[in-house]
Design an enzyme around this catalytic site. Structure first.
Site, PDB file in Angstrom:
ATOM      1  N   CYS A   1       0.916  -1.041   0.149  1.00  0.00           N
ATOM      2  CA  CYS A   1       0.001   0.011   0.002  1.00  0.00           C
ATOM      3  C   CYS A   1       0.791   1.152  -0.071  1.00  0.00           C
ATOM      4  O   CYS A   1       1.565   1.598  -1.233  1.00  0.00           O
ATOM      5  CB  CYS A   1      -0.924  -0.070   1.232  1.00  0.00           C
ATOM      6  SG  CYS A   1      -2.495   0.848   0.906  1.00  0.00           S
TER       7      CYS A   1
ATOM      8  N   HIS B   1      -3.599  -4.991   0.318  1.00  0.00           N
ATOM      9  CA  HIS B   1      -3.051  -5.770   1.733  1.00  0.00           C
ATOM     10  C   HIS B   1      -3.322  -7.239   1.718  1.00  0.00           C
ATOM     11  O   HIS B   1      -4.138  -7.814   2.139  1.00  0.00           O
ATOM     12  CB  HIS B   1      -3.811  -5.202   2.917  1.00  0.00           C
ATOM     13  CG  HIS B   1      -3.601  -3.517   2.857  1.00  0.00           C
ATOM     14  ND1 HIS B   1      -2.766  -3.433   4.123  1.00  0.00           N
ATOM     15  CD2 HIS B   1      -4.406  -2.555   2.363  1.00  0.00           C
ATOM     16  CE1 HIS B   1      -2.798  -1.928   4.004  1.00  0.00           C
ATOM     17  NE2 HIS B   1      -3.933  -1.600   2.916  1.00  0.00           N
TER      18      HIS B   1
ATOM     19  N   GLU C   1      -1.537  -8.930   3.329  1.00  0.00           N
ATOM     20  CA  GLU C   1      -1.453  -9.534   4.953  1.00  0.00           C
ATOM     21  C   GLU C   1      -2.836 -10.068   5.480  1.00  0.00           C
ATOM     22  O   GLU C   1      -2.689 -11.012   6.290  1.00  0.00           O
ATOM     23  CB  GLU C   1      -0.508  -8.793   5.672  1.00  0.00           C
ATOM     24  CG  GLU C   1      -1.476  -7.647   6.218  1.00  0.00           C
ATOM     25  CD  GLU C   1      -1.201  -6.161   5.084  1.00  0.00           C
ATOM     26  OE1 GLU C   1      -0.965  -6.699   3.927  1.00  0.00           O
ATOM     27  OE2 GLU C   1      -1.767  -5.263   5.555  1.00  0.00           O
TER      28      GLU C   1
END
Ligand code: GLN
Length: 546
Positions: free
Chosen positions: A384, A510, A512
Site C-alpha cells: 500500500c 493488503h 497480509e
C-alpha cells in the site's frame, strides 16, 4: 432443518490484554476441527462507529474484511485460525449500535416511546449478536465482549448477555469468563482473589460464568482449581488454565489438553469427538523446527507497537513455516533513516518490507530505504503506502523527476505520480470512505506475480485513497518499473514490479489480511524464499572472497 445456532459469550475480568481473542479463536478452532461450523464476533464498547478512524497507537492495526468492513484486529486472529472469512457482522461497536438506534428514532420507528439503554440499546445488541446465528451458516457463534467486566462502557453488553441467556434457554448459550491468576513472587503464591472479585462483579449484573479461563504464568494446582470452583460457582472441570505460551498458535493445543472444548460441548448439549488438528500441528512442527534463518526489515512508523502491523507479522510466521525458515523481523523506524545511514541500517538484512501507512511523517526515510534495496538487489516488498513509496522513488531516481510525490504528502507537487483517486475527490467524511474490501486484479502474462499466484486473476483486500497515476505509466514502464496487476474495470494499478531486480514487488492492496495458517499468502511465501536466496548468495560471495 438445521438446528438453531448456539451461543458462547466470552467476557474478560481483572485486566485487559488477557488474550480473549486468542482463546476465542482457539476454542473455535477445536470446535471447527470436530465438524462444527463456527464463527466469532467481537463487540467493542467504544463510541467510534468502527476502528477505521483510530490511530494504530490507540487500538493496533485496523483489519479489513472481504466486504470492506474496517474492524478490530481480533478478526484477523479469527480468520488466521479458522481460515473462514469474517464480515461486517462480525464486529460491532457501541457507536454502530447507537447509530442504528438513533437512525430508527429519527425515522419515528419507536412510535413516540422514550428511547432508552434498556430495552432499545440492549435490543439492538441482541439483534446484532443473533444476526450471524440466524443466517443458518453456523452451528456455534462465539461472541467476544471487548473491555473488562465492571467498565461503564461494557454494562449494556453484559445486560444483553443476561437477557439473551434467558431468551435462548438452557444449553443454547454459555458464558466463558477470562481472568488473571497473578503470581506474587514475594509470597511465592498464585492468587485467586482477583478472579473471585471479577466473577462477583459479573454476578452483580446477573450473569453467572459457566467456565473460567485463568491466565497464569504458573500451572494451577488442583487445590487452587478446587478453591476457584467453590468460590466462583463453577464445576472444577470448568476451571481452565491458560498458561503463557511461546506462540499464540500453541493455544489450541493447550486448550485441548485442558479440555475446554469438551466442557463447552457438554454444556451446550452437543456431541464431542477428538478434533482433527493434524494440519495445524504440521504447521506448528515446521514453525518450530526451522532449517534456516533470515532477517527482514519492517520499515514503518508505528514500530514501537507490536499490534500496529499485526497481520504482517503473522503472515511472516505462516510464510516462514511454509519455507521452514525462521523469520526474524527487525522493526526500523522510517523517520530515522536517511541517505547517510541507510546502508548501516539496512545493509545486514535479507529483505525489506515497507509498511502501509498514512500521512507525511517518515516517508522520506521509506523512499531512501527503497532506493537502497533497489540498487543493491535486496528483495523488496512494498504494501500500500510502501508500494506508493516505491513508485515515487523510481520516478525520482530513475526517471529523474526530482519533485515526484504523492498528493497525500504534497498537494501542490508538479509531478503527482501518486494521486487521489477520482471518486475520492468529493469525499469529506473520514470514516468508512476509503476504497475498501475485496477487488479484482488481473495479472500480466509473464510477470513474477502471475508465477507466484499461479493465477490469471486474483482478489485482494484494500484500504486506500490514493493510487498510481496512470499518466506516468508509459514512462515508468519504459524505464523498467512495470504495472503487472490491474483492476479489470478501472485500470487502477494494483501491482508494480521491477523485472530486472531479483524480487521487487509493490502492491496497492493488503495481502497480509488474507494469510492464514491453512493458506499462507503466496506473496509472503515467495518473498521469504527470495530473502533466503539473497542470504545464501551473500554468504557464498563472502566465502568466495575469504
Ligand atoms: N495513505 C495511502 C492511501 O491512502 C496508503 C494507505 C495504506 O497504506 N493503507 O492511499
Amino acid at each position: 432443518m438445521t438446528a438453531k445456532a448456539k451461543y458462547i459469550f466470552v467476557t474478560g475480568g481483572v485486566t485487559s490484554s488477557l488474550g480473549k481473542g486468542i482463546i476465542a479463536a482457539s476454542l473455535a478452532k477445536l470446535l471447527q476441527a470436530q465438524g462444527y461450523r463456527v464463527t466469532i464476533q467481537k463487540l467493542d464498547p467504544y463510541i467510534n462507529v468502527d476502528p477505521g478512524t483510530l490511530n494504530p497507537y490507540e487500538h493496533g492495526e485496523c483489519y479489513v474484511t472481504e466486504d470492506g468492513a474496517e474492524t478490530d484486529l481480533d478478526l484477523g486472529h479469527y480468520e488466521r485460525f479458522l481460515n473462514v472469512p469474517t464480515s461486517q457482522a462480525n464486529n460491532v461497536t457501541t457507536g454502530r449500535i447507537y447509530q442504528s438506534v438513533i437512525q430508527k428514532e429519527r425515522r419515528g420507528e419507536f412510535l413516540g416511546k422514550t428511547v432508552q439503554v434498556v430495552p432499545h440499546i440492549t435490543d439492538e445488541i441482541k439483534h446484532r449478536v443473533q444476526l450471524l446465528g440466524k443466517s443458518g451458516d453456523y452451528d456455534i457463534i462465539i461472541t467476544e465482549i471487548g473491555g473488562t467486566v465492571g467498565d461503564i462502557e461494557s454494562l449494556p453488553y453484559i445486560e444483553a448477555v443476561r437477557q439473551l441467556r434467558w431468551d435462548l434457554g438452557e444449553k443454547n448459550g454459555l458464558v466463558i469468563h477470562l481472568t488473571l491468576v497473578p503470581y506474587l513472587s514475594a509470597a511465592g503464591e498464585l492468587k485467586t482473589k482477583p478472579t473471585q472479585h471479577s466473577v462477583k462483579t459479573l454476578m452483580e449484573s446477573g450473569v453467572q460464568a459457566d467456565i473460567l479461563v485463568c491466565r497464569t504464568e504458573h500451572d494451577l494446582p488442583k487445590d487452587l482449581r478446587r478453591k476457584l470452583a467453590l468460590f466462583c460457582n463453577v464445576r472444577e472441570e470448568a476451571v481452565i488454565q491458560s498458561i503463557d505460551a511461546s506462540t499464540i498458535y500453541d493455544v489450541p493445543n493447550l486448550m485441548l489438553e485442558e479440555g475446554l472444548d469438551k466442557v463447552v460441548l457438554k454444556k451446550l448439549g452437543l456431541k464431542s469427538s477428538q478434533p482433527d488438528i493434524t494440519k495445524w500441528n504440521q504447521f506448528l512442527t515446521r514453525h518450530k523446527n526451522p532449517k534456516s534463518e533470515i532477517t527482514i526489515g519492517l520499515i514503518g512508523k508505528y514500530v514501537e507497537l507490536q499490534d500496529s502491523y499485526k497481520s504482517i507479522l503473522e503472515a511472516f510466521i505462516h510464510a516462514g513455516a511454509a519455507n521452514e525458515v525462521k523469520v526474524t523481523i527487525e522493526s526500523i523506524h522510517s523517520e530515522y533513516i536517511n541517505a547517510d545511514n541507510v546502508k548501516l541500517k539496512l545493509g545486514h538484512l535479507d529483505g525489506v518490507l515497507v509498511a502501509p501507512g498514512f500521512g507525511e511523517r517518515g516517508i522520506e526515510g521509506k523512499i531512501d530505504a527503497v532506493q537502497y534495496v533497489r540498487e543493491n538487489n535486496m528483495p523488496f516488498f512494498g504494501i500500500c503506502l510502501g508500494m506508493q513509496m516505491a513508485v515515487i522513488e523510481f520516478a525520482r531516481n530513475v526517471l529523474n523527476i526530482k519533485d515526484a510525490n504523492s498528493t497525500e504528502m504534497n498537494p501542490n507537487t508538479s509531478n503527482p505520480v501518486i494521486d487521489l483517486m477520482a471518486d475520492q475527490k468529493t469525499i469529506t467524511d473520514k470514516g468508512g470512505t476509503m476504497r475498501l474490501g475485496s477487488w479484482d486484479c488481473d495479472l500480466k502474462l509473464g510477470s513474477a506475480v502471475r508465477d507466484i499466484y499461479k493465477a490469471e486473476s486474483i482478489k485482494e483486500r484494500h484500504r486506500h485513497r490514493y493510487e498510481f497515476n496512470g499518466k506516468y505509466k508509459a514512462q515508468m514502464e519504459a524505464a523498467g518499473m512495470v504495472a503487472t496487476g490491474l483492476n479489470p474495470e478501472t485500470g487502477l494499478v494494483e501491482i508494480v514490479e521491477v523485472p530486472s531486480h531479483p524480487w521487487f514487488i509493490g502492491v496497492q492492496f493488503h495481502p497480509e489480511y488474507k494469510s492464514t495458517v491453512a493458506n499462507p499468502h503466496p506473496l509472503f511465501v515467495a518473498f521469504v524464499k527470495a530473502a533466503l536466496n539473497f542470504k545464501k548468495k551473500k554468504t557464498s560471495v563472502r566465502m568466495a572472497q575469504n
